[in-house]
Every structure is written in C-alpha cells, then in structure tokens.
Design a protein around this motif. Structure first.
Motif, short mmCIF file in Angstrom:
data_model
loop_
_atom_site.label_atom_id
_atom_site.label_comp_id
_atom_site.label_asym_id
_atom_site.label_seq_id
_atom_site.Cartn_x
_atom_site.Cartn_y
_atom_site.Cartn_z
N PRO A 1 0.79 -1.24 0.00
CA PRO A 1 0.00 0.00 0.00
C PRO A 1 0.83 1.29 0.00
O PRO A 1 0.41 2.29 -0.60
N THR A 2 2.00 1.31 0.64
CA THR A 2 2.80 2.54 0.68
C THR A 2 4.08 2.46 -0.14
O THR A 2 4.49 3.44 -0.74
N LYS A 3 4.70 1.29 -0.21
CA LYS A 3 5.96 1.14 -0.95
C LYS A 3 5.75 0.85 -2.44
O LYS A 3 6.67 0.98 -3.23
N GLY A 4 4.56 0.41 -2.82
CA GLY A 4 4.28 0.09 -4.21
C GLY A 4 4.83 -1.28 -4.58
O GLY A 4 4.95 -2.18 -3.75
N PHE A 5 5.19 -1.43 -5.85
CA PHE A 5 5.72 -2.69 -6.35
C PHE A 5 7.21 -2.78 -6.09
O PHE A 5 7.91 -1.78 -6.08
N ALA A 6 7.69 -4.01 -5.91
CA ALA A 6 9.13 -4.23 -5.73
C ALA A 6 9.83 -4.02 -7.07
O ALA A 6 9.28 -4.28 -8.13
N PHE A 7 11.06 -3.51 -7.01
CA PHE A 7 11.82 -3.31 -8.24
C PHE A 7 13.30 -3.46 -7.96
O PHE A 7 13.76 -3.35 -6.84
N VAL A 8 14.03 -3.76 -9.03
CA VAL A 8 15.48 -3.79 -8.99
C VAL A 8 15.94 -2.69 -9.95
O VAL A 8 15.37 -2.52 -11.02
N LYS B 1 7.10 -11.02 1.10
CA LYS B 1 7.36 -11.20 2.52
C LYS B 1 6.47 -10.25 3.29
O LYS B 1 5.87 -9.34 2.74
N LYS B 2 6.35 -10.47 4.59
CA LYS B 2 5.55 -9.60 5.46
C LYS B 2 6.44 -8.49 5.99
O LYS B 2 7.57 -8.71 6.39
N ASP B 3 5.91 -7.26 5.96
CA ASP B 3 6.66 -6.15 6.54
C ASP B 3 6.38 -6.08 8.04
O ASP B 3 5.72 -6.95 8.60
N GLY B 4 6.86 -5.03 8.70
CA GLY B 4 6.69 -4.87 10.15
C GLY B 4 5.24 -4.77 10.58
O GLY B 4 4.88 -5.13 11.70
N GLY C 1 6.39 -7.05 -2.01
CA GLY C 1 7.13 -7.82 -2.99
C GLY C 1 8.62 -7.82 -2.73
O GLY C 1 9.16 -6.93 -2.08
N VAL C 2 9.29 -8.84 -3.26
CA VAL C 2 10.74 -8.95 -3.17
C VAL C 2 11.27 -8.99 -4.61
O VAL C 2 10.84 -9.83 -5.40
N ALA C 3 12.16 -8.08 -4.93
CA ALA C 3 12.70 -8.02 -6.29
C ALA C 3 13.81 -9.05 -6.47
O ALA C 3 14.51 -9.41 -5.53
N GLY C 4 13.98 -9.48 -7.71
CA GLY C 4 15.05 -10.42 -8.04
C GLY C 4 16.33 -9.68 -8.40
O GLY C 4 16.56 -8.55 -7.96
#
Length: 112
Positions: A10-17, A61-64, A70-73
């Motif tokens: 909701p706040t960080k958006g999508f994971a990216f590399v 993964k679950k945040d705090g 999401g976790v980026a590759g």
C-alpha cells in the motif's frame, strides 16, 4: 528499473530492482519470446545489452505491519555490444528461432 508486479504494497508500491543499463537514452527494450526472463535493450550510442532477470526464492514477505510486500530479483548482464554509430531505434525477436533478432538504426541500416 525492472518491476515485479505480483505483489503491491500500500505505501511502498511494487518491488523493483534498479541498475544503470547504459550511459545514454534507452530507445527500445524487448523480451525474448521463448524466455520472458531474458531481454535486450538498445541505446542511443548504438549499443545493445542482453540481460537475464532471476527471480528470488520468495516473491513476497511480510513487513513490520504484517502487510505483504514484494521482493525483487536480480539482473545479470549477459552481453554488451556496440553495433552502430547511431541510435538503435527498433529491435524485434524471431518467434520461431530462439536468439535471432533484427534491429534498425538511424544510420539507415538493418542488422540481423
């Protein structure tokens, strides 16, 4: 940036590399039709770069706060070549022959 759009936080958006691909403007990027993890980008300096995206073992993964994120590759540069003195403005992969591509540059040349 290469985004993994499987999980949206909701706040960080999508994971990216994020990786610096070239020192110039990117004109084109295309995924290999037979393998979505491999893609090529072409640049304003006449270079093409081939990359492979590797997925992480766990895609989220679950945040705090207990929310999924999401976790980026990782990105690995497989090859880099200078093929033209002008920007490579178009690039397309052959759907039948894996690894065969055609590209065109502003120097009015077509390369296979």
């Amino acid at each position: 940036r290469v985004y993994d759009v499987r999980t949206h936080h909701p706040t960080k958006g999508f994971a990216f590399v994020e990786q610096k691909l070239q020192e110039t403007t990117l004109w084109c990027g295309r995924h290999l039709p037979q393998n979505r993890d491999i893609f090529m980008v072409s640049g304003g300096n006449g270079n093409v770069n081939l990359f492979k995206y590797s997925y992480p073992k766990e895609r989220s993964k679950k945040d705090g706060d207990g929310k999924e994120e999401g976790v980026a590759g990782t990105l690995k540069r497989l090859q880099s070549r200078s093929l033209s003195s002008q920007p490579i403005t178009s690039l397309d992969w052959n759907r039948d022959i894996e690894g065969l591509c055609v590209m065109g540059a502003l120097e009015q040349a077509v390369r296979v």
